[in-house]
Design a protein around this motif. Structure first.
Motif, short mmCIF file in Angstrom:
data_model
loop_
_atom_site.label_atom_id
_atom_site.label_comp_id
_atom_site.label_asym_id
_atom_site.label_seq_id
_atom_site.Cartn_x
_atom_site.Cartn_y
_atom_site.Cartn_z
N LYS A 387 0.81 -1.22 0.00
CA LYS A 387 0.00 0.00 0.00
C LYS A 387 0.84 1.26 0.00
CE LYS A 387 -3.42 -0.84 3.24
NZ LYS A 387 -3.51 -2.28 3.44
N ASP A 388 2.14 1.12 -0.24
CA ASP A 388 3.01 2.28 -0.19
C ASP A 388 2.43 3.47 -0.93
OD1 ASP A 388 5.26 2.67 1.11
OD2 ASP A 388 6.64 2.18 -0.52
N ALA A 389 2.47 4.65 -0.29
CA ALA A 389 1.96 5.84 -0.98
C ALA A 389 2.76 6.02 -2.26
CB ALA A 389 2.12 7.05 -0.09
N GLY A 390 2.06 6.16 -3.37
CA GLY A 390 2.78 6.45 -4.60
C GLY A 390 3.36 5.24 -5.30
N SER A 391 3.29 4.04 -4.69
CA SER A 391 3.91 2.91 -5.40
C SER A 391 3.09 2.59 -6.64
CB SER A 391 4.02 1.69 -4.49
OG SER A 391 2.76 1.10 -4.30
N GLN A 392 1.81 2.95 -6.58
CA GLN A 392 0.96 2.74 -7.74
C GLN A 392 1.45 3.61 -8.90
OE1 GLN A 392 -3.01 3.18 -6.47
NE2 GLN A 392 -3.90 2.51 -8.36
N GLN A 393 1.88 4.84 -8.53
CA GLN A 393 2.38 5.76 -9.55
C GLN A 393 3.69 5.25 -10.14
OE1 GLN A 393 0.68 7.98 -10.74
NE2 GLN A 393 -0.92 8.29 -9.21
N ILE A 394 4.52 4.63 -9.28
CA ILE A 394 5.76 4.03 -9.81
C ILE A 394 5.38 2.95 -10.83
CG2 ILE A 394 7.77 2.61 -9.21
CD1 ILE A 394 8.27 5.28 -8.12
N GLY A 395 4.27 2.25 -10.53
CA GLY A 395 3.76 1.26 -11.48
C GLY A 395 3.46 1.90 -12.82
N PHE A 396 2.87 3.10 -12.78
CA PHE A 396 2.55 3.83 -14.01
C PHE A 396 3.84 4.13 -14.78
CE2 PHE A 396 2.21 8.09 -16.01
CZ PHE A 396 1.27 7.79 -16.98
N LEU A 397 4.88 4.53 -14.03
CA LEU A 397 6.18 4.83 -14.66
C LEU A 397 6.73 3.57 -15.34
CD1 LEU A 397 8.94 6.53 -14.85
CD2 LEU A 397 9.54 5.33 -12.78
N LEU A 398 6.72 2.45 -14.61
CA LEU A 398 7.27 1.21 -15.18
C LEU A 398 6.48 0.80 -16.41
CD1 LEU A 398 7.91 -0.78 -11.87
CD2 LEU A 398 9.56 0.50 -13.23
N GLY A 399 5.16 1.01 -16.33
CA GLY A 399 4.32 0.66 -17.48
C GLY A 399 4.63 1.55 -18.67
N SER A 400 4.72 2.88 -18.43
CA SER A 400 4.95 3.78 -19.57
C SER A 400 6.34 3.58 -20.16
CB SER A 400 4.73 5.25 -19.16
OG SER A 400 5.70 5.65 -18.23
N CYS A 401 7.28 3.06 -19.35
CA CYS A 401 8.62 2.80 -19.89
C CYS A 401 8.74 1.37 -20.43
CB CYS A 401 9.69 3.01 -18.82
SG CYS A 401 9.78 4.71 -18.27
N GLY A 402 7.69 0.57 -20.25
CA GLY A 402 7.73 -0.80 -20.75
C GLY A 402 8.78 -1.65 -20.05
N VAL A 403 8.87 -1.55 -18.74
CA VAL A 403 9.88 -2.31 -17.99
C VAL A 403 9.33 -3.70 -17.67
CG1 VAL A 403 11.13 -2.42 -15.80
CG2 VAL A 403 10.85 -0.23 -16.96
N GLY A 404 10.13 -4.75 -17.93
CA GLY A 404 9.68 -6.10 -17.60
C GLY A 404 10.64 -6.82 -16.67
N LEU A 405 11.80 -6.17 -16.41
CA LEU A 405 12.85 -6.84 -15.65
C LEU A 405 13.32 -5.88 -14.56
CD1 LEU A 405 14.50 -9.54 -16.17
CD2 LEU A 405 16.32 -8.03 -16.94
N ALA A 406 13.57 -6.40 -13.35
CA ALA A 406 14.09 -5.55 -12.28
C ALA A 406 15.38 -6.16 -11.74
CB ALA A 406 13.06 -5.44 -11.15
N LEU A 407 16.41 -5.33 -11.58
CA LEU A 407 17.67 -5.80 -10.99
C LEU A 407 17.65 -5.41 -9.52
CD1 LEU A 407 20.29 -4.66 -13.67
CD2 LEU A 407 18.83 -6.68 -13.65
N THR A 408 18.13 -6.30 -8.66
CA THR A 408 18.18 -5.96 -7.24
C THR A 408 19.26 -6.80 -6.58
OG1 THR A 408 16.86 -5.70 -5.25
CG2 THR A 408 16.41 -7.65 -6.56
N SER A 409 19.51 -6.51 -5.30
CA SER A 409 20.53 -7.29 -4.58
C SER A 409 19.83 -8.39 -3.80
CB SER A 409 21.29 -6.39 -3.62
OG SER A 409 20.40 -5.95 -2.61
N GLU A 410 20.61 -9.38 -3.38
CA GLU A 410 20.03 -10.52 -2.67
C GLU A 410 19.36 -10.05 -1.38
OE1 GLU A 410 21.36 -15.13 -2.16
OE2 GLU A 410 22.91 -13.61 -1.93
N VAL A 411 20.05 -9.17 -0.66
CA VAL A 411 19.51 -8.68 0.62
C VAL A 411 18.19 -7.96 0.39
CG1 VAL A 411 19.98 -7.19 2.58
CG2 VAL A 411 21.86 -8.43 1.49
N CYS A 412 18.19 -7.13 -0.62
CA CYS A 412 17.00 -6.34 -0.90
C CYS A 412 15.84 -7.25 -1.30
CB CYS A 412 17.30 -5.35 -2.02
SG CYS A 412 15.93 -4.26 -2.37
N LEU A 413 16.13 -8.27 -2.11
CA LEU A 413 15.09 -9.18 -2.57
C LEU A 413 14.44 -9.90 -1.37
CD1 LEU A 413 14.00 -10.23 -5.36
CD2 LEU A 413 15.32 -12.28 -4.91
#
Length: 1524
Positions: A387-413
């Motif tokens: 429910k993070d405030a604004g995470s939905q908007q980040i979703g909009f950004l990922l959608g408009s940029c056509g992102v399908g892959l996310a890189l992250t670190s093991e700890v973060c994951l």
């Protein structure tokens, strides 16, 4: 030096030691304090402290008082969990970038130890004396002057102001309905008992500009349909498009522009050029090439040092490691993710980078790995919860940029929220992502023959940086490869970076300056970056200063808040030395309070080797990247410029040096010169990009190769931002070079220095003046927030209400703040903002600590906060609305024209020659041949005797209980015999004379009917009275007593149970039980027949009295004669086609009006069988009425609105279950709601829709209409067309006019015809003032003439004139012979296209509402139901609402069905909706529990009772808000 110097400036009392006081006390004591609440002191703003003090002092002299809201104690008890939140969980910082609110909180302008000790001592003395009484700023004037000393506790005085404002109905509050502007200084409304002397008027409107910029949205109806509409014969109406145009021009009062408004006078600005970008021979052809070079030649050189949570170095990444790991990652991304033939990633694909701020190394590797693989990195924040405030908007950004892959670190994951089966949760609004872990152990070493492709920088996108707009949408700014390179070169030149330097970076390395300096430019110049994560800063604000000292860093990259916090904590660090710095870059140097932070920091750290010329503020924006930066100065060069600007000038967009009033000044520092190789100018922020004049504030636009190129995937928005060509005053473009809008507001000062005064996204445009959200935050923070505001968390935004922006401030309240302090803080903020910014606040709300939505880095998410405010989900614990002061564009109140009756009155009556008079009539009673035997009987008593003889066993009545079982029935002869017994008892026991009044006190049932006829047989006049409610005697018994007294009843007929109640102890508590007339209980009467049955000599004699309490709280009894009873029964019989073989079902109370007639008389007259269902039985068995209709196959049924509402609310979800039980309503031909009000269209429609599934015909439901003077005027019978619906314009209705509009037009109100007019009834619409008849479709009072009119009021204590006026009145012209009765209801008659039974066109009667109930506000006439309909739509938790006026204030009472924490959400929503739809300002909002609004048996709201309870303080409200 005296110890009291410890005091902070302001009104704090008692020597609390605070971190920004002058260092006097021992540092040890200080540390002991710091862990506690005093840490909140770092969230103060001293920027406006002096101004605020002065403003408040001015207000204090005026002796103002605001009524404090009243709140039920149980509400909003904060849970202990919130109280003990450890200080660090809610970071008070802003989100490192676009949302910049927090920085106000953490700045300090007055360098405290510059001032002389006397200044502080005087200040502290004042401080302690003023705050000795909690509410001294609210001290109030009372007409008399107060001589007593301020230090006497004025809380009591305040309490008694409140007592007056709430209870004394006689006192008169200010007439806030007028729009005469008051003087600015007196904008706090006074409580009613205050005389205001010497107020000047008319000074505040100076700055209002035309707000009515409504652009008409033309209707999109295709021309074909339009032609079709034109050919159909329609009443003359405006063309369709007009209905959908914004009519703000007619409505809004447009303030005249003030001639004294400052206007720009300078010449047109000439674009400013930055110095040329130098060409250096060894600059790399692309950024990756620089990394390749250092990785090969300087592999051991340190690139990045990361710190652990304590601030100690954790690891250092060398250039060699950075290069090799980035290569591995690039190789892995391109070759190892899919199969050889189907790789998952191709160059140019977008990839999200999700790394926490504490792990810069992983991020650097991922970022450069992506650049080497030529995929496009999109760095984003780590999502913390679904429910993070604004995470939905980040979703909009990922959608408009056509992102399908996310890189992250093991700890973060591991830390990401997971579903039950361990998969990563699908975040709200996000596209489906594939997660790739980039830790070194998962990467593959590239094969020998693989080399990364490093082309020379071109215009392809290199990476995408996110930015959040004012509305909260997140967009991606694409930065091309050439832009990165050019920007790094320009920064290197401007900041004079050298190879091998050390840089300390405190900023977020994922975007903005933190990325540009700390990740990109640093690699280009082989700089060693020390990254200080935000979590370290929270624990130890000095960590960055220590890093500079330890590493002898040459450059530090910080924000104002880092300066502020370091300064607060600097005592902990005596030996830090900053002399190694050559440049301290202040990334948000463009903020209005940065100047105070910089000054204060310099002031503290100058002794630690910091030189003034090192401080380099800069200005940047996500679109244009770095706009301007102050170049590092050589020692001894003159310090840069300051501008002290007038706030008033700024609000009009012009630059005026502030001379007169230092309290409303804004000091800004320059942000240096424009970047190398760039071209800059300023353009008007709205409308076409016209170049500004030199003394005008405009939006800075920049042309440079170093900025962003577009919003990725959003070409439309891109054009307006990245491809702007400025035009000159004539409108011609100044060239063909495209500029980029930076979103920064500012101007170019002397010596081409750039000054920034605010951001477009923080701009609040109110009545044509511009205010900056950051400035307002700073002012609010200067008002002693430490006691009230939690960690300086304040959000400011504007909402559009009634054609203008309105400013809202929301702050988090400290868990330990008390009610009164908070209220006092709020009222002071109002005054301070009013004085300093000359703008009124619309709403100020405090919410519990830690409840505002946060951005990923802990700042307040402003657009989400605004969303919550508008949805009513903010849950404030304190709120203050001030619509009276800031809504200045209300239309002028209407002046009514005096009316005179004379030759011109034919026009006054609105009758134009040739226009049809608005009248209508039912069929003629006399002509209809009625063979029925009962027609021969003039009197009902005779009809019953005749039926008992001719058809003794015919069942007339059947009473059902909750189980649907017939508990008693009455045949004609049973009813007759029972009536005879009662007659005998009356004549024997009561000693009753002919013509005496007898009260019938029975529950709904057959006893009531029998005693009615018993009275007729005895020659007495029955008066039916609703029995008192045994559980609520105190409220219901006095009404019974009143009717008994008013009707001068000779005796009471009742049941044994009720007789006991009347004589009980409980009854004695509320009425005098010793003085009841004689009471006869009719439960077991002896079998006696009276000697004779009375027959009235004439039909004009009284048959019965009908008493009813109107909605305005008036008890009125009307006299009904025998002839009226006869005529009415006959009329109903003809309309509904009733005869002996028919059955009808009645589910309503039988005590007055048409309900009583149907229940007691109609069956005896027409001979049909009535199935009686007492409504109270529905409380135990809701489906009773509907299942009865189905079981007995009833064709005609009658009910009240309260029954219909019970079924709609209670059975709405159970239609399937009813169907399963075999309930089928297809037999129902007419279901008539009996009422004395405007048809409740929404209710009847939802009833029809809900039960359509059970076979209910949509045409079945209709309404009836009656009034006191005539119990039944309309009743939808079997003959006649279906009731029609029209839409009328609400604005015209307020002016007493009817204007028909199309369905769906703005401000339209649907009205349903009240049913067909009964046979024998004539109605005419009359102007109530002139008494002249009106034309078709004109609004006026409904007058009625019919044989069943009532004969008059029963004793309104000798008011004979009223009698004549209401019952026997004549028109002033036209047909002056007919006698009419005035119904007291407004309505209109409209001839429709439909045909009635006789083949003529049908005249429909539309009832608008009761004249007594209407509210006269601002010279207009409002119907409470319209305002209530709007209010009930405002929030899902509003169960019911009612409005009334209290000395020109509109009071709205709202029943809250949700939880009590939603109570205060309703206050702004109710105020907004009434202002928007009705152009009225609500004076008081009262929030109460469900069921508090009193409702009578017909389901009508008793608004006057409610008003009396409110004034007598008997409502026990959850909250009362005074919108003053």
């Amino acid at each position: 030096m005296d110890v009291s110097i410890q005091l902070t400036p302001g009104l704090s009392s008692g020597p609390t030691s605070t971190p920004n006081a002058v260092p006097v006390a021992a540092p040890r004591q200080h540390r002991a304090h710091r862990s506690g609440g005093t840490r909140d002191d770092r969230y103060r703003s001293d920027i406006h402290t002096e101004a605020v003090q002065a403003a408040l002092a001015r207000h204090k002299e005026e002796k103002m008082a605001l009524p404090m809201p009243t709140k039920r104690r149980s509400a909003f008890v904060q849970s202990p969990a919130e109280n003990c939140t450890p200080p660090d969980t809610s970071s008070a910082s802003e989100d490192e970038g676009s949302l910049r609110r927090r920085q106000a909180a953490i700045s300090a302008m007055l360098a405290q130890n510059l001032q002389s000790p006397e200044y502080w001592i005087n200040r502290s003395v004042q401080g302690s004396s003023t705050s000795s009484s909690a509410s001294s700023t609210l001290s109030h004037g009372d007409g008399k002057t107060h001589n007593h000393n301020h230090s006497q506790g004025q809380t009591s005085v305040l309490a008694d102001v409140l007592a007056h404002t709430r209870i004394e109905s006689s006192s008169v509050p200010p007439d806030v309905t007028s729009t005469v502007p008051q003087d600015r200084n007196s904008r706090v409304d006074l409580p009613p008992n205050i005389a205001v002397k010497g107020m000047t008027r008319g000074q505040s409107r100076s700055s209002m500009m035309d707000t009515a910029g409504g652009v008409p949205a033309h209707s999109r109806v295709s021309t074909k349909i339009q032609q079709l509409l034109n050919t159909l014969k329609r009443p003359k109406r405006p063309p369709l498009s007009e209905f959908f145009q914004d009519d703000s021009e007619e409505i809004v009062e447009v303030p005249q522009p003030d001639p004294n408004t400052p206007r720009p006078e300078g010449r047109q600005i000439i674009p400013v050029k930055g110095e040329p970008l130098g060409v250096v021979s060894n600059w790399p052809p692309a950024l990756q090439a620089a990394l390749a070079r250092w990785g090969a030649t300087q592999a051991k050189s340190p690139a990045l040092t990361a710190l652990d949570i304590t601030g100690k170095p954790l690891y250092t990444l060398t250039y060699g490691k950075l290069w090799s790991r980035s290569l591995k990652l690039a190789y892995t991304l391109l070759n190892k993710l899919g199969t050889k033939n189907e790789p998952v990633l191709k160059p140019g694909d977008r990839v999200a980078l999700v790394y926490p701020n504490s792990d810069p190394g992983m991020f650097w590797v991922a970022f450069y790995g992506c650049l080497l693989a030529e995929v496009i990195p999109v760095p984003i924040e780590v999502p913390l919860s679904r429910k993070d405030a604004g995470s939905q908007q980040i979703g909009f950004l990922l959608g408009s940029c056509g992102v399908g892959l996310a890189l992250t670190s093991e700890v973060c994951l591991k830390g990401l929220p997971k579903t039950q089966n361990g998969e990563i949760m699908q975040f709200k609004g996000w596209p489906r992502l594939k997660w790739v872990v980039t830790d070194t152990k998962y990467l593959t070493k590239p094969s020998k023959d693989w080399q990364p492709h490093i082309p020379t920088a071109n215009t392809d996108t290199a990476y995408i940086e996110y930015k959040a707009s004012k509305e909260g949408t997140v967009m991606g700014v694409a930065v091309s490869k050439i832009s990165i390179l050019t920007h790094c070169q320009a920064l290197t030149q401007a900041c004079n970076y050298c190879e091998g330097e050390t840089l300390v970076n405190v900023l977020d390395f994922k975007k903005d300056s933190g990325l540009w300096h700390g990740v990109l430019t640093s690699v280009m110049n082989r700089i060693h970056t020390i990254s200080v994560p935000y979590s370290v800063m929270k624990a130890c604000p000095l960590s960055w200063v220590q890093r500079v000292h330890v590493h002898k860093a040459r450059v530090a990259l910080v924000k104002c808040r880092d300066l502020h916090w370091a300064m607060m904590a600097h005592r902990d660090q005596k030996d830090a030395n900053l002399s190694s710095l050559r440049m301290l870059i202040v990334a948000d140097g463009a903020n209005p309070w940065s100047v105070s932070s910089c000054d204060a920091f310099l002031n503290v750290f100058q002794s630690h080797g910091l030189k003034p010329e090192m401080i380099c503020p800069c200005a940047s924006s996500p679109e244009a990247m770095t706009v301007a930066i102050r170049r590092p100065g050589a020692q001894g060069t003159p310090l840069p410029a300051r501008a002290i600007l007038s706030m008033a000038g700024l609000s009009h967009g012009v630059i005026r040096v502030n001379t007169e009033d230092k309290n409303s000044a804004l000091t800004v520092q320059d942000v240096g010169h424009v970047m190398p190789g760039a071209l800059m100018c300023t353009v008007k922020p709205d409308g076409p990009p016209m170049l500004c004049k030199t003394d005008e504030i405009g939006e800075i636009v920049l042309n440079s190769r170093a900025g962003g190129t577009m919003y990725y995937g959003l070409p439309g928005v891109t054009k307006n931002t990245f491809e702007v060509i400025p035009v000159n005053s004539g409108g011609t473009p100044i060239g063909d070079v495209p500029f980029t809008r930076t979103g920064l507001l500012g101007f170019v000062g002397p010596g081409s220095l750039v000054f920034v005064v605010g951001k477009i996204e923080g701009l609040l445009s109110v009545s044509g003046r511009r205010h900056n959200a950051d400035d307002l935050v700073a002012t609010a923070l200067a008002v002693e927030p430490v006691k009230t505001v939690y960690r300086g968390r304040i959000a400011v935004f504007s909402v559009t209400v009634f054609y203008d922006e309105r400013i809202v401030i929301v702050a988090e309240q400290r868990p330990d703040a008390n009610e009164e302090d908070s209220f006092q803080w709020m009222s002071r903020v109002l005054q301070a903002i009013d004085s300093i910014h000359q703008v009124g606040l619309y709403c100020l709300a405090l919410v519990p600590a830690n409840t505002l939505p946060k951005t990923p880095l802990g700042g307040i998410h402003v657009s989400e906060t605004k969303q919550h405010f508008l949805e009513g989900s903010l849950h404030p614990c304190n709120i203050l609305m001030c619509p009276h002061t800031c809504v200045t564009n209300l239309p002028k109140p209407r002046q009514k024209q005096p009316v005179g009756v004379g030759p011109a009155s034919i026009m006054v009556g609105n009758l134009v020659a040739g226009k049809r008079i608005a009248q209508a009539s039912g069929r003629d009673l006399g002509l209809i041949d009625d063979q029925e035997q009962s027609r021969k009987h003039q009197f009902l008593s005779e009809a019953l005797q005749w039926r008992a003889q001719t058809d003794p066993d015919h069942v007339l009545y059947m009473l059902l209980n909750a189980k649907g079982v017939a508990v008693s029935t009455a045949t004609c002869s049973q009813l007759h015999k029972r009536a005879e017994k009662i007659t005998a008892a009356l004549l024997e026991r009561g000693g009753i004379n002919t013509g005496d009044n007898v009260v019938l006190l029975y529950p709904p049932g057959i006893d009531l009917i029998a005693s009615f006829y018993g009275c007729l047989y005895a020659g007495c006049i029955p008066v039916t009275v609703r029995p008192p409610h045994p559980q609520n005697l105190a409220a219901t018994l006095p009404t019974v007593r009143m009717i008994i007294d008013v009707s001068k009843a000779a005796c009471i007929l009742t049941t044994q149970t009720l007789m006991k109640i009347l004589r009980s102890k409980e009854a004695a508590a509320s009425v005098n039980v010793k003085t009841w007339p004689s009471i006869i209980d009719t439960d077991d009467l002896p079998r006696k027949r009276p000697s004779h049955i009375y027959k009235p000599p004439t039909a004009e004699m009284l048959a019965y009295l009908d008493f009813s309490v109107s909605t305005t709280g008036m008890l009125t009894g009307v006299k009904i004669s025998h002839s009226a009873v006869n005529a009415l029964c006959r009329s109903i019989k003809l309309q509904c086609e009733l005869y002996s073989s028919r059955q009808i079902a009645i589910c309503m109370d039988p005590y007055c009006g048409l309900g009583f007639v149907l229940w007691c008389m109609s069956s005896v007259y027409s001979g049909h069988q009535s199935i009686l269902i007492p409504p109270m039985e529905l409380e135990t068995s809701l489906p009773l009425w509907l299942s009865t209709l189905s079981q007995y196959k009833i064709r005609d049924t009658f009910c009240s609105y309260s029954v219909m509402e019970l079924c709609t609310k209670g059975l709405g979800t159970q239609t399937e279950a009813l169907k399963a039980r075999g309930v089928n309503l297809s037999c129902v031909r007419s279901c008539v709601v009996i009422a004395e009000e405007r048809p409740r269209l929404a209710l009847t429609q939802s009833f029809s829709k809900l039960f359509k599934d059970l076979g209910l015909s949509p045409r079945a439901v209709s309404t009836a209409f009656g009034a006191r003077v005539n119990l039944a005027i309309c009743l939808q019978g079997t003959a006649g067309p279906d009731p029609s619906t029209v839409y009328v314009d609400m604005k015209s209705l307020r002016h007493d006019r009817v204007r028909l509009v199309e369905r769906g037009a703005p401000q339209s109100l649907p009205l349903m015809e009240s049913g067909t007019i009964l046979p024998g009834v004539r109605v005419i619409i009359v102007n109530p003032e002139t008494r002249g008849p009106l034309g078709d479709s004109h609004l006026g009072e409904i007058w009625v003439s019919s044989p069943h009119n009532a004969s008059g009021y029963y004793t309104i204590y000798g008011e004979e004139s009223l009698q004549a006026d209401h019952f026997n009145t004549r028109l002033s012209f036209g047909d002056t012979e007919t006698l009419w009765a005035r119904t007291g209801y407004l309505g209109f008659v409209r001839r429709t296209e439909l045909l009635d039974a006789s083949g003529d066109r049908h005249d429909a009667l539309f009832v608008v509402g009761s004249l007594d109930e209407t509210l006269e506000l601002r010279g207009l006439r409002y119907h409470p139901i319209d305002i209530e309909t709007s209010v009930s739509r405002a929030h899902r938790s509003i169960a019911e609402s009612a409005v009334f006026t209290w000395t020109n204030l509109l009071v709205v009472v709202v029943e809250l069905s949700g939880s009590e924490q939603e109570a205060l959400d309703l206050v702004p929503l109710v105020t907004n909706v009434v202002l928007k739809e009705h152009h009225l300002i609500v004076g008081v909002v009262v929030i109460v529990d469900p069921g508090v609004i009193p409702i009578n048996s017909r389901g009508e709201k008793q608004r006057m009772h409610l008003r009396d309870s409110f004034l007598a303080d008997q409502l026990d409200p959850i909250y009362v808000a005074y919108n003053m």
